[in-house]
Design an enzyme around this catalytic site. Structure first.
Site, PDB file in Angstrom:
ATOM      1  N   LYS A 206       0.827  -1.219   0.000  1.00  0.00           N
ATOM      2  CA  LYS A 206       0.000   0.000   0.000  1.00  0.00           C
ATOM      3  C   LYS A 206       0.858   1.266   0.000  1.00  0.00           C
ATOM      4  O   LYS A 206       0.663   2.181  -0.803  1.00  0.00           O
ATOM      5  CB  LYS A 206      -0.941  -0.015   1.199  1.00  0.00           C
ATOM      6  CG  LYS A 206      -1.631   1.313   1.483  1.00  0.00           C
ATOM      7  CD  LYS A 206      -2.520   1.761   0.339  1.00  0.00           C
ATOM      8  CE  LYS A 206      -2.731   3.256   0.353  1.00  0.00           C
ATOM      9  NZ  LYS A 206      -4.068   3.670   0.581  1.00  0.00           N
ATOM     10  N   CYS A 260      -2.704  11.119   1.640  1.00  0.00           N
ATOM     11  CA  CYS A 260      -2.117   9.815   1.302  1.00  0.00           C
ATOM     12  C   CYS A 260      -0.726   9.967   0.716  1.00  0.00           C
ATOM     13  O   CYS A 260       0.258   9.568   1.322  1.00  0.00           O
ATOM     14  CB  CYS A 260      -3.008   9.104   0.294  1.00  0.00           C
ATOM     15  SG  CYS A 260      -4.713   9.036   0.815  1.00  0.00           S
TER      16      CYS A 260
HETATM   17  N1  SAJ Z   1      -0.269  15.417  -8.376  1.00  0.00           N
HETATM   18  C1  SAJ Z   1       0.744  16.051  -9.093  1.00  0.00           C
HETATM   19  N2  SAJ Z   1       1.053  15.599 -10.324  1.00  0.00           N
HETATM   20  C2  SAJ Z   1       0.396  14.548 -10.900  1.00  0.00           C
HETATM   21  C3  SAJ Z   1      -0.629  13.895 -10.178  1.00  0.00           C
HETATM   22  C4  SAJ Z   1      -0.941  14.356  -8.915  1.00  0.00           C
HETATM   23  O1  SAJ Z   1       1.377  17.021  -8.618  1.00  0.00           O
HETATM   24  O2  SAJ Z   1       0.726  14.220 -12.039  1.00  0.00           O
HETATM   25  C5  SAJ Z   1      -0.636  15.888  -7.028  1.00  0.00           C
HETATM   26  C6  SAJ Z   1      -2.094  16.330  -6.919  1.00  0.00           C
HETATM   27  O3  SAJ Z   1      -2.267  17.653  -7.339  1.00  0.00           O
HETATM   28  C7  SAJ Z   1      -2.328  16.151  -5.430  1.00  0.00           C
HETATM   29  C8  SAJ Z   1      -1.468  14.933  -5.078  1.00  0.00           C
HETATM   30  O4  SAJ Z   1      -0.541  14.801  -6.140  1.00  0.00           O
HETATM   31  O5  SAJ Z   1      -1.859  17.272  -4.712  1.00  0.00           O
HETATM   32  C9  SAJ Z   1      -2.206  13.625  -4.860  1.00  0.00           C
HETATM   33  O6  SAJ Z   1      -3.274  13.475  -5.768  1.00  0.00           O
HETATM   34  P1  SAJ Z   1      -3.652  12.081  -6.493  1.00  0.00           P
HETATM   35  O7  SAJ Z   1      -4.846  12.298  -7.327  1.00  0.00           O
HETATM   36  O8  SAJ Z   1      -2.447  11.564  -7.185  1.00  0.00           O
HETATM   37  O9  SAJ Z   1      -3.927  11.054  -5.305  1.00  0.00           O
HETATM   38  P2  SAJ Z   1      -4.873  11.020  -3.988  1.00  0.00           P
HETATM   39  O10 SAJ Z   1      -4.015  11.391  -2.816  1.00  0.00           O
HETATM   40  O11 SAJ Z   1      -6.126  11.779  -4.176  1.00  0.00           O
HETATM   41  O12 SAJ Z   1      -5.229   9.432  -3.910  1.00  0.00           O
HETATM   42  C10 SAJ Z   1      -4.174   8.491  -3.802  1.00  0.00           C
HETATM   43  C11 SAJ Z   1      -4.399   7.349  -4.799  1.00  0.00           C
HETATM   44  N3  SAJ Z   1      -3.179   6.580  -4.968  1.00  0.00           N
HETATM   45  C12 SAJ Z   1      -2.657   6.281  -6.180  1.00  0.00           C
HETATM   46  O13 SAJ Z   1      -3.134   6.664  -7.221  1.00  0.00           O
HETATM   47  C13 SAJ Z   1      -1.427   5.408  -6.175  1.00  0.00           C
HETATM   48  C14 SAJ Z   1      -5.518   6.449  -4.319  1.00  0.00           C
HETATM   49  O14 SAJ Z   1      -5.642   5.310  -5.170  1.00  0.00           O
HETATM   50  C15 SAJ Z   1      -5.242   5.975  -2.884  1.00  0.00           C
HETATM   51  O15 SAJ Z   1      -6.285   5.167  -2.383  1.00  0.00           O
HETATM   52  C16 SAJ Z   1      -5.163   7.202  -2.004  1.00  0.00           C
HETATM   53  O16 SAJ Z   1      -4.058   7.996  -2.475  1.00  0.00           O
HETATM   54  C17 SAJ Z   1      -4.953   6.731  -0.574  1.00  0.00           C
HETATM   55  O17 SAJ Z   1      -5.936   6.760   0.217  1.00  0.00           O
HETATM   56  O18 SAJ Z   1      -3.855   6.267  -0.253  1.00  0.00           O
END
Ligand code: SAJ
Length: 432
Positions: A206, A260
């Protein structure tokens, strides 16, 4: 296969509530437990306290059928699912106090053959080192008389219900038998495959998933910083590099937020700080991005202070109302700390310690717009109208999200994070 009739879910938040409701609507008797009596009352009325598409209908169906009841005390049950928060402490170690409290609440109720499942994202080693010893205070032997497994949630906020049903799951057993029992249970609600492993591997899987994403984003952010210095555009670099069939870079931005991805990598670092150096560095690169945005905005005006800044977006990512660990808020804080007058607008966020204003109020008399969150609504902003409200016409887009040409056509100077200038313009003849 042992028959489980009564499931107790501890923690009725983003993960616990949908999970409890899904089991209830699939014929299990479910008791949801939460320490907050207001949450318990809300759910017992068939209502919800969190925003998530489809959840309202599901909770209503679960409570109407009489199969879901919420309470503040853990009852005797066949299965206990722990879905409580595991935030991070100041020193970047996991705060496991809610997991410990849940395990302590369960221990006195445990009967032989009960199954305890930890769903909360936890540092590898938590089931062995923290949960099992607490359960053992019941006098029952963990792994033999009481079963223990880890089945981490992996759903994306905004599409939790779909992903709970469809995503493959990883189940880690304290013993093989523990894992098999947990897998049997999840198969009742999960359409995707359920993969079996040991409990510590499941914990590591995870945090590895979110760490992969964090490290990838850190690389994109580092490329953005380097590209700015080289006078080239990192967005072009990434787009073109991603044409390679085995390259998949994510996007740069103002930092990484949410509860996360910005947190979980530290759960690996805390277990082996001397070894997890890349992971720690990636975290630091991403945490450095808000400071970079502030410095770039300040530098654009040659250090003039105070600037009137219209900050667009407080949420940690687009189209959600969640501001936990939001890099947007960190940028706002740093800009204010640097002496600027920051007006913050976010169409999704309603409650925040920082004062929120309307779009018109944010733009009135502003020297610069700083776009911090990729909310779809911001694409609907008319550049001409925005410019007419402002004192200057400068836009800093930290997500490369707005239509650059349209804003330039409205006489805005547009600066995109990761874009070091007009390298292409230098190469092409002026008429091109
Ligand atoms: N972000 C970037 N660049 C990108 C993608 C995202 O800077 O290319 C930033 C976003 O703006 C944000 C952060 O990363 O600030 C996280 O956003 P996210 O959409 O990547 O993820 P979360 O935190 O909303 O959800 C994640 C997910 N994990 C993965 O995709 C591996 C989700 O599946 C998990 O269940 C969740 O974390 C969790 O609960 O752990």
């Amino acid at each position: 296969m042992t028959k489980f009739d009564h499931i107790c879910v501890l923690g009725l938040g983003y993960i616990g509530l949908p999970t409890a409701s899904l089991f209830a609507t699939n014929g299990f008797r479910v008791t949801g437990v939460d320490v907050d009596p207001r949450v318990v009352d809300t759910i017992n009325r068939g209502e919800v306290h969190i925003e998530e598409p489809g959840l309202n209908t599901l909770v209503q169906a679960a409570t109407n059928s009489g199969m879901l009841r919420a309470t503040t005390e853990a009852p005797v049950a066949d299965v206990y699912i722990i879905a409580v928060p595991t935030p991070i402490l100041e020193d970047r170690r996991a705060d496991l106090s809610c997991v410990e409290a849940a395990a302590r609440a369960i221990a006195p109720q445990l009967r032989p053959h009960a199954l305890v499942i930890l769903e909360s994202t936890s540092p590898p080693g938590t089931c062995h080192g923290v949960v099992a010893p607490i359960l053992a205070t019941s006098g029952l032997e963990v792994g033999r008389q009481v079963h223990l497994a880890h089945c981490p949630e992996r759903v994306l906020p905004g599409q939790i219900l779909y992903e709970l049903l469809e995503n493959p799951r990883v189940v880690g057993g304290y013993t093989k038998r523990c894992g098999e029992l947990a897998r049997g249970l999840y198969r009742a609600i999960v359409g995707g495959a359920v993969h079996l492993t040991d409990v510590t591997t499941a914990e590591m899987v995870k945090v590895t998933e979110n760490t992969f994403r964090d490290v990838n984003i850190a690389l994109a952010n580092e490329l953005a910083l380097v590209s700015e210095r080289l006078g080239i555009n990192a967005w072009d670099v990434i787009r073109l590099a991603n044409l390679h069939p085995r390259v998949n870079l994510l996007n740069p931005g103002p930092g990484v937020g949410g509860h996360c991805i910005s947190v979980d990598p530290w759960f690996i670092v805390e277990q082996a700080p001397d070894l997890a150096r890349l992971i720690a560095t990636a975290r630091e690169v991403n945490d450095g991005m808000p400071g970079h945005v502030e410095a770039r905005v300040t530098a654009l005006f040659s250090g003039r202070k105070p600037l009137r800044v219209a900050a667009l977006g407080a949420a940690y990512k687009g189209n959600v109302d969640d501001t936990r660990e939001s890099p947007a808020l960190e940028v706002v804080r740093l800009l204010a700390e640097a002496g600027h007058d920051v007006r913050l607008y976010d169409p999704h966020v309603t409650r925040l310690r920082w004062p929120l204003v309307s779009a018109t109020e944010a733009l009135a008399g502003a020297d610069v717009i700083v776009l911090l969150t990729a909310h779809t609504e911001f694409r609907g902003l008319d550049p001409g109208w925005a410019g007419a409200q402002m004192a200057g016409r400068v836009l800093v887009d930290t997500h490369n999200f707005l239509d650059k040409k349209a804003w330039q056509a409205a006489h805005f100077q547009v600066h995109t994070l990761g874009d070091g200038g007009a390298a292409l313009a230098r190469l092409l003849p002026r008429s091109a």
